[in-house]
Design an enzyme around this catalytic site. Structure first.
Site, PDB file in Angstrom:
ATOM      1  N   ASP A   9       2.217   5.866   5.988  1.00 55.30           N
ATOM      2  CA  ASP A   9       3.207   6.717   5.326  1.00 55.30           C
ATOM      3  C   ASP A   9       3.781   7.696   6.348  1.00 55.30           C
ATOM      4  O   ASP A   9       3.057   8.518   6.909  1.00 55.30           O
ATOM      5  CB  ASP A   9       2.540   7.486   4.180  1.00 55.30           C
ATOM      6  N   ASP A 103       9.924   4.319   4.433  1.00 55.61           N
ATOM      7  CA  ASP A 103       8.950   5.132   5.160  1.00 55.61           C
ATOM      8  C   ASP A 103       7.488   4.858   4.836  1.00 55.61           C
ATOM      9  O   ASP A 103       6.606   5.600   5.272  1.00 55.61           O
ATOM     10  CB  ASP A 103       9.243   6.622   4.939  1.00 55.61           C
ATOM     11  N   GLU A 104       7.203   3.801   4.099  1.00 55.55           N
ATOM     12  CA  GLU A 104       5.795   3.506   3.826  1.00 55.55           C
ATOM     13  C   GLU A 104       5.587   2.014   3.572  1.00 55.55           C
ATOM     14  O   GLU A 104       6.491   1.303   3.137  1.00 55.55           O
ATOM     15  CB  GLU A 104       5.269   4.333   2.653  1.00 55.55           C
TER      16      GLU A 104
END
Length: 355
Positions: A9, A103-104
């Site tokens: 993350d 983003d993860e």
């Protein structure tokens, strides 16, 4: 067999990119989004979060909490490019990557390309590689299933990692507030609170029948995660269900023509996104939110996928026209494309002729 799952993350991804690229923003409270009266925070730096600013917060509320907040317009093309570089790094370790957003992502490193036996070492190496390549910090959670790996990635943020093992997992779950459980949103958390469920221990006390009665199909999921059980596999080929864009207006729109102009801009954005990902869709959904916050949606499905932005706009225009005159001023318009198909599949479908 016990699996080794890592959840990567990125820390305050959008805001961190802006601080990386602009020296003057470093160490200052930054929000990515629109500073307009009806704007919304898309992401907040950790400096801003100390004031209580967070994503999805109205801009006016964010300013009240942090008068020195600096708003920056989002640059999604930059975020996507960096996300692709990060994805390349992850692919050096395993082909089993399930992206959740830019983003993860989840990784299954049980059998990994590096032949590394310790998942914590893999997570540390990945975070170091991301830092050296992008200049950005990432946090990681390591566990034996996806739910616990997701929970672990939040324990030592920012720029840290944590492990939840079968031994310490039950204790962590029992003490965790249910509002922090992945899959428990604000509305569900409030329903749980009304039922006396505040923490994982309270959730664990409830029977599967009780949870199913109150939460439907999700009840089984809640019953299992309260016991650290999550059999979901990392799915590298997980298909996206829909693509959508929307805009909240600085002033309410009452007339059809300015609404159509805003609609054309939305269609252009969603079609650009479709083209960049080589996909199209059969179903178009128009979303309207009025000044009294009443919200409606209208949909249309074609037999063949949309081939051009002009086709999308024509259908969206017609759906909008059917709602005019507007009962109240329009506060928001949105467009969502669903029933997605790859462009190649679309072309093959359109070329099929009845003989």
């Amino acid at each position: 067999m016990s699996r080794k799952i890592i959840h990567i993350d990125m820390d305050a991804f959008y805001a961190s990119v802006e601080q990386r690229d602009n020296v003057e923003l470093r160490g200052k409270p930054v929000a990515v989004g629109a500073a307009a009266a009806r704007g919304v925070v898309a992401a907040a730096s950790y400096e801003a979060r100390r004031f209580g600013v967070h994503s999805a917060m109205p801009s006016v509320t964010a300013f009240r909490k942090c008068p020195d907040l600096i708003f920056v317009r989002p640059r999604f093309e930059v975020y996507r490019a960096i996300s692709n570089r990060i994805r390349d790094i992850l692919a050096e370790y395993t082909p089993l990557i399930e992206p959740l957003s830019l983003d993860e992502a989840y990784l299954d490193v049980t059998d990994n390309l590096k032949g590394m036996e310790v998942a914590t070492e893999i997570a540390h190496e990945i975070r170091s590689r991301i830092k050296s390549v992008t200049g950005l910090n990432a946090s990681a959670g390591i566990s034996y299933n996806k739910f616990l790996a997701k929970m672990a990635s939040d324990l030592n943020k920012p720029n840290g990692q944590a492990v939840i093992t079968p031994k310490n997992g039950p204790g962590i779950i029992e003490n965790l507030p249910v509002k922090k459980f992945y899959g428990v949103g604000p509305v569900t958390a409030e329903r749980m609170h009304r039922l006396g469920i505040e923490r994982g221990a309270d959730l664990k006390e409830k029977s599967a029948e009780f949870l199913t009665q109150h939460f439907g199909k999700s009840g089984t999921y809640f019953y299992n995660i309260a016991r650290g059980i999550d059999h979901r596999e990392v799915q590298p080929d997980r298909e996206r269900k829909s693509i959508g864009v929307e805009d909240t207006f600085a002033q309410d729109i009452f007339e059809l023509e300015p609404a159509r102009q805003q609609l054309a801009a939305l269609v252009s954005r969603v079609w650009d996104h479709c083209q960049s990902h080589a996909i199209s869709a059969k179903t178009l959904t128009l979303k309207l939110k009025y000044s009294d916050f009443r919200q409606i949606t209208r949909s249309r499905t074609r037999q063949q996928p949309f081939a051009t932005a002009t086709q999308i706009l024509a259908d969206a225009d017609e759906l909008l026209y059917l709602e005019h005159p507007f009962s109240k001023g329009l506060r928001l318009l949105g467009i969502t494309m669903s029933s997605l198909q790859a462009i190649q599949d679309c072309n093959e479908t359109q070329m099929a002729l009845p003989l």
